[in-house]
Scaffold this motif. Structure first.
Motif, mmCIF file in Angstrom:
data_model
loop_
_atom_site.group_PDB
_atom_site.id
_atom_site.type_symbol
_atom_site.label_atom_id
_atom_site.label_comp_id
_atom_site.label_asym_id
_atom_site.label_seq_id
_atom_site.Cartn_x
_atom_site.Cartn_y
_atom_site.Cartn_z
ATOM 1 N N ARG A 7 0.833 -1.207 0.000
ATOM 2 C CA ARG A 7 0.000 0.000 0.000
ATOM 3 C C ARG A 7 0.864 1.252 0.000
ATOM 4 O O ARG A 7 0.565 2.240 -0.681
ATOM 5 C CB ARG A 7 -0.924 0.002 1.222
ATOM 6 C CG ARG A 7 -1.912 1.155 1.219
ATOM 7 C CD ARG A 7 -2.780 1.115 2.463
ATOM 8 N NE ARG A 7 -3.651 -0.046 2.458
ATOM 9 C CZ ARG A 7 -4.803 -0.096 1.807
ATOM 10 N NH1 ARG A 7 -5.208 0.920 1.094
ATOM 11 N NH2 ARG A 7 -5.552 -1.173 1.860
ATOM 12 N N LEU A 116 -8.056 9.173 -3.610
ATOM 13 C CA LEU A 116 -8.298 8.092 -2.647
ATOM 14 C C LEU A 116 -8.088 6.729 -3.295
ATOM 15 O O LEU A 116 -7.594 5.794 -2.660
ATOM 16 C CB LEU A 116 -9.719 8.195 -2.089
ATOM 17 C CG LEU A 116 -9.967 9.346 -1.119
ATOM 18 C CD1 LEU A 116 -11.445 9.450 -0.786
ATOM 19 C CD2 LEU A 116 -9.154 9.162 0.145
ATOM 20 N N ARG A 117 -8.455 6.618 -4.566
ATOM 21 C CA ARG A 117 -8.292 5.343 -5.272
ATOM 22 C C ARG A 117 -6.834 5.096 -5.646
ATOM 23 O O ARG A 117 -6.292 4.024 -5.399
ATOM 24 C CB ARG A 117 -9.160 5.351 -6.542
ATOM 25 C CG ARG A 117 -9.036 4.085 -7.385
ATOM 26 C CD ARG A 117 -9.677 2.892 -6.710
ATOM 27 N NE ARG A 117 -9.451 1.697 -7.494
ATOM 28 C CZ ARG A 117 -8.415 0.883 -7.343
ATOM 29 N NH1 ARG A 117 -7.495 1.150 -6.417
ATOM 30 N NH2 ARG A 117 -8.293 -0.190 -8.081
ATOM 31 N N LEU A 122 -7.777 2.937 -1.609
ATOM 32 C CA LEU A 122 -9.088 2.522 -1.117
ATOM 33 C C LEU A 122 -9.899 1.891 -2.243
ATOM 34 O O LEU A 122 -9.706 2.184 -3.418
ATOM 35 C CB LEU A 122 -9.853 3.719 -0.558
ATOM 36 C CG LEU A 122 -9.194 4.515 0.563
ATOM 37 C CD1 LEU A 122 -10.176 5.538 1.103
ATOM 38 C CD2 LEU A 122 -8.702 3.609 1.669
ATOM 39 N N THR A 123 -10.815 1.044 -1.877
ATOM 40 C CA THR A 123 -11.712 0.447 -2.865
ATOM 41 C C THR A 123 -12.790 1.453 -3.239
ATOM 42 O O THR A 123 -13.053 2.425 -2.519
ATOM 43 C CB THR A 123 -12.380 -0.817 -2.309
ATOM 44 O OG1 THR A 123 -13.242 -0.452 -1.220
ATOM 45 C CG2 THR A 123 -11.342 -1.821 -1.822
ATOM 46 N N GLN A 126 -15.361 1.770 -0.444
ATOM 47 C CA GLN A 126 -14.952 2.603 0.686
ATOM 48 C C GLN A 126 -15.074 4.082 0.355
ATOM 49 O O GLN A 126 -15.511 4.886 1.190
ATOM 50 C CB GLN A 126 -13.517 2.262 1.081
ATOM 51 C CG GLN A 126 -13.370 0.892 1.724
ATOM 52 C CD GLN A 126 -11.926 0.443 1.796
ATOM 53 O OE1 GLN A 126 -11.095 0.843 0.991
ATOM 54 N NE2 GLN A 126 -11.621 -0.409 2.759
ATOM 55 N N ILE A 127 -14.698 4.458 -0.860
ATOM 56 C CA ILE A 127 -14.804 5.852 -1.269
ATOM 57 C C ILE A 127 -16.271 6.263 -1.351
ATOM 58 O O ILE A 127 -16.646 7.367 -0.932
ATOM 59 C CB ILE A 127 -14.094 6.074 -2.613
ATOM 60 C CG1 ILE A 127 -12.622 5.665 -2.514
ATOM 61 C CG2 ILE A 127 -14.189 7.535 -3.037
ATOM 62 C CD1 ILE A 127 -11.897 5.636 -3.841
ATOM 63 N N VAL A 170 -8.799 10.925 3.711
ATOM 64 C CA VAL A 170 -7.924 9.767 3.935
ATOM 65 C C VAL A 170 -7.722 9.545 5.425
ATOM 66 O O VAL A 170 -7.779 8.419 5.925
ATOM 67 C CB VAL A 170 -6.570 9.954 3.225
ATOM 68 C CG1 VAL A 170 -5.613 8.828 3.584
ATOM 69 C CG2 VAL A 170 -6.754 10.011 1.714
ATOM 70 N N GLU A 173 -10.811 8.030 6.903
ATOM 71 C CA GLU A 173 -10.933 6.647 6.480
ATOM 72 C C GLU A 173 -10.013 5.756 7.294
ATOM 73 O O GLU A 173 -10.279 4.578 7.482
ATOM 74 C CB GLU A 173 -10.607 6.514 4.986
ATOM 75 C CG GLU A 173 -10.896 5.152 4.399
ATOM 76 C CD GLU A 173 -12.379 4.819 4.383
ATOM 77 O OE1 GLU A 173 -12.722 3.636 4.544
ATOM 78 O OE2 GLU A 173 -13.191 5.746 4.237
ATOM 79 N N SER A 176 -11.629 3.670 9.981
ATOM 80 C CA SER A 176 -12.714 2.753 9.641
ATOM 81 C C SER A 176 -12.473 1.341 10.131
ATOM 82 O O SER A 176 -13.387 0.550 10.284
ATOM 83 C CB SER A 176 -12.917 2.720 8.128
ATOM 84 O OG SER A 176 -11.834 2.046 7.516
ATOM 85 N N ASP A 178 -11.039 -0.850 8.389
ATOM 86 C CA ASP A 178 -10.784 -1.629 7.185
ATOM 87 C C ASP A 178 -9.387 -1.344 6.652
ATOM 88 O O ASP A 178 -8.624 -2.250 6.322
ATOM 89 C CB ASP A 178 -11.843 -1.292 6.134
ATOM 90 C CG ASP A 178 -11.772 -2.217 4.928
ATOM 91 O OD1 ASP A 178 -11.039 -3.213 5.007
ATOM 92 O OD2 ASP A 178 -12.445 -1.939 3.933
ATOM 93 N N VAL A 179 -9.048 -0.087 6.560
ATOM 94 C CA VAL A 179 -7.703 0.330 6.174
ATOM 95 C C VAL A 179 -7.234 1.381 7.166
ATOM 96 O O VAL A 179 -8.013 2.196 7.640
ATOM 97 C CB VAL A 179 -7.687 0.909 4.743
ATOM 98 C CG1 VAL A 179 -7.851 -0.193 3.722
ATOM 99 C CG2 VAL A 179 -8.739 1.965 4.566
#
Length: 379
Positions: A7, A116-117, A122-123, A126-127, A170, A173, A176, A178-179
């Motif tokens: 990442r 973000l992508r 992020l998927t 998620q966005i 970001v 996020e 979250s 998740d990430v």
């Protein structure tokens, strides 16, 4: 496979390909193919220089995909030195990629989504959750943004305000579960603050530090959310709080108030209170008034209603809430809280159930469901 390493390397590799002449969409496709090969091969034969390996493989993927193009020879002649995977450059290109994704040819919302992508990794789902829009809508937005920048030369930086919004999304996020991008957002914002002497950049950095200082107390051992009023303040990071307050004070002294400085001021007032009961809610309402003036945001007005309920009583909070559109995200949850504060437990319990059905995350849904169950038991 070290997903955290991949990442962190992805935006660096993507920017290197763009800098070498690849258009954005083709570069991202090539990087994704290289990541697939890394996931397959690295557990068995890890490279000495992961970034150099990814750059080499991604560039070869790009060349393979464009070999029939009329510009192939020009591209290959210019960058033919990439054949051997030597040590990667030490320069961190991630921040530059943020600016390139915030290109003037993009709308702010498209620039945020694309960054973000491409940078945050992020998927699309998620966005979409961050934007509170359907996943299909966000997929179309990202696709259009990629097509737009694919035909543009990245020779100008993007808008600083857009980059700040990207970094803050970001950062949020990162909570979250998740990430985890909060620390990376802080690192990039520190770089931005060092490169751009602007009070709003400092305000965003202060806001991130003040929020990050409370991170350890935000969730219980079982993963459930802990509201601010119930957090163990002894677990707050006082070093980060002190740094955030110092940065904020220096920014406010320049008398160029912006929304991130105002948000940071509110966060600082929360951090300054040793106990929830000692929070200076009157001053927080005043800062929310400034935020409303700066942004006109219905979400800001919603948070202001909560602060008014604390400063002047729940009836005043409900009156402020009644002025807003009920479709504002988390409106029902705020209404439930204020009705509970006002002693109307039956209404509050019903509203908590409705709010749980509308919750954007499982953790928030579980929290609101527990609130409803607690009031049902009391009632």
């Amino acid at each position: 496979m070290d997903e955290v390493l991949l990442r962190s390397l992805t935006p660096k590799v993507l920017w290197i390909l763009v800098r070498r002449g690849a258009d954005f969409a083709a570069a991202e496709d090539a990087v994704q193919e290289a990541l697939v090969e890394a996931i397959r091969g690295w557990p068995v034969d890890p490279p000495r220089d992961p970034q150099g390996w990814l750059v080499t493989v991604a560039w070869r993927k790009f060349l393979d995909a464009t070999r029939a193009d009329a510009a192939r020879r020009r591209r290959e002649d210019v960058v033919d030195a990439e054949v051997a995977p030597g040590p990667a450059a030490a320069v961190d290109d991630t921040l530059q990629l943020y600016f390139l994704c915030a290109h003037p040819s993009l709308t702010p919302s498209s620039a945020v989504a694309l960054t973000l992508r491409a940078v945050g990794g992020l998927t699309t789902r998620q966005i979409a959750q961050a934007y509170l829009v359907p996943e299909a809508t966000m997929a179309q937005r990202i696709s259009r943004a990629k097509k737009t920048v694919s035909g543009v030369r990245f020779d100008r930086p993007g808008d600083v305000a857009t980059v700040l919004r990207v970094l803050y999304l970001v950062f949020n996020e990162g909570y979250s579960g998740d990430v985890d991008l909060a620390a990376e957002a802080i690192r990039l914002t520190r770089q931005l603050a060092a490169a751009y002497d602007h009070p709003e950049v400092a305000g965003l950095l202060a806001l991130m530090l003040l929020h990050h200082a409370r991170r350890a107390s935000r969730t219980a051992a079982d993963g459930s959310l802990v509201p601010l009023a119930e957090q163990d303040r002894s677990r707050w990071d006082t070093t980060l709080i002190a740094e955030g307050v110092e940065i904020l004070q220096a920014a406010l002294a320049r008398d160029r108030l912006g929304e991130f400085q105002a948000q940071a001021a509110i966060a600082a007032l929360h951090a300054d209170a040793p106990e929830q009961s000692e929070t200076d809610w009157v001053q927080i309402v005043e800062w929310y008034d400034e935020l409303v003036r700066l942004t006109g945001s219905p979400v800001v007005r919603l948070n202001r209603a909560v602060a008014v309920g604390e400063a002047d009583g729940p009836r005043a909070g409900l009156a402020a809430l009644a002025e807003l559109d009920a479709s504002v995200p988390r409106y029902t949850a705020v209404s439930a809280y204020l009705h509970e504060r006002d002693g109307d437990l039956e209404t509050a319990a019903k509203l908590y159930v409705e709010a749980a059905d509308q919750a954007p995350s499982l953790a928030e849904r579980n929290h609101l469901t527990r609130q409803a169950a607690r009031l049902h038991n009391r009632h």
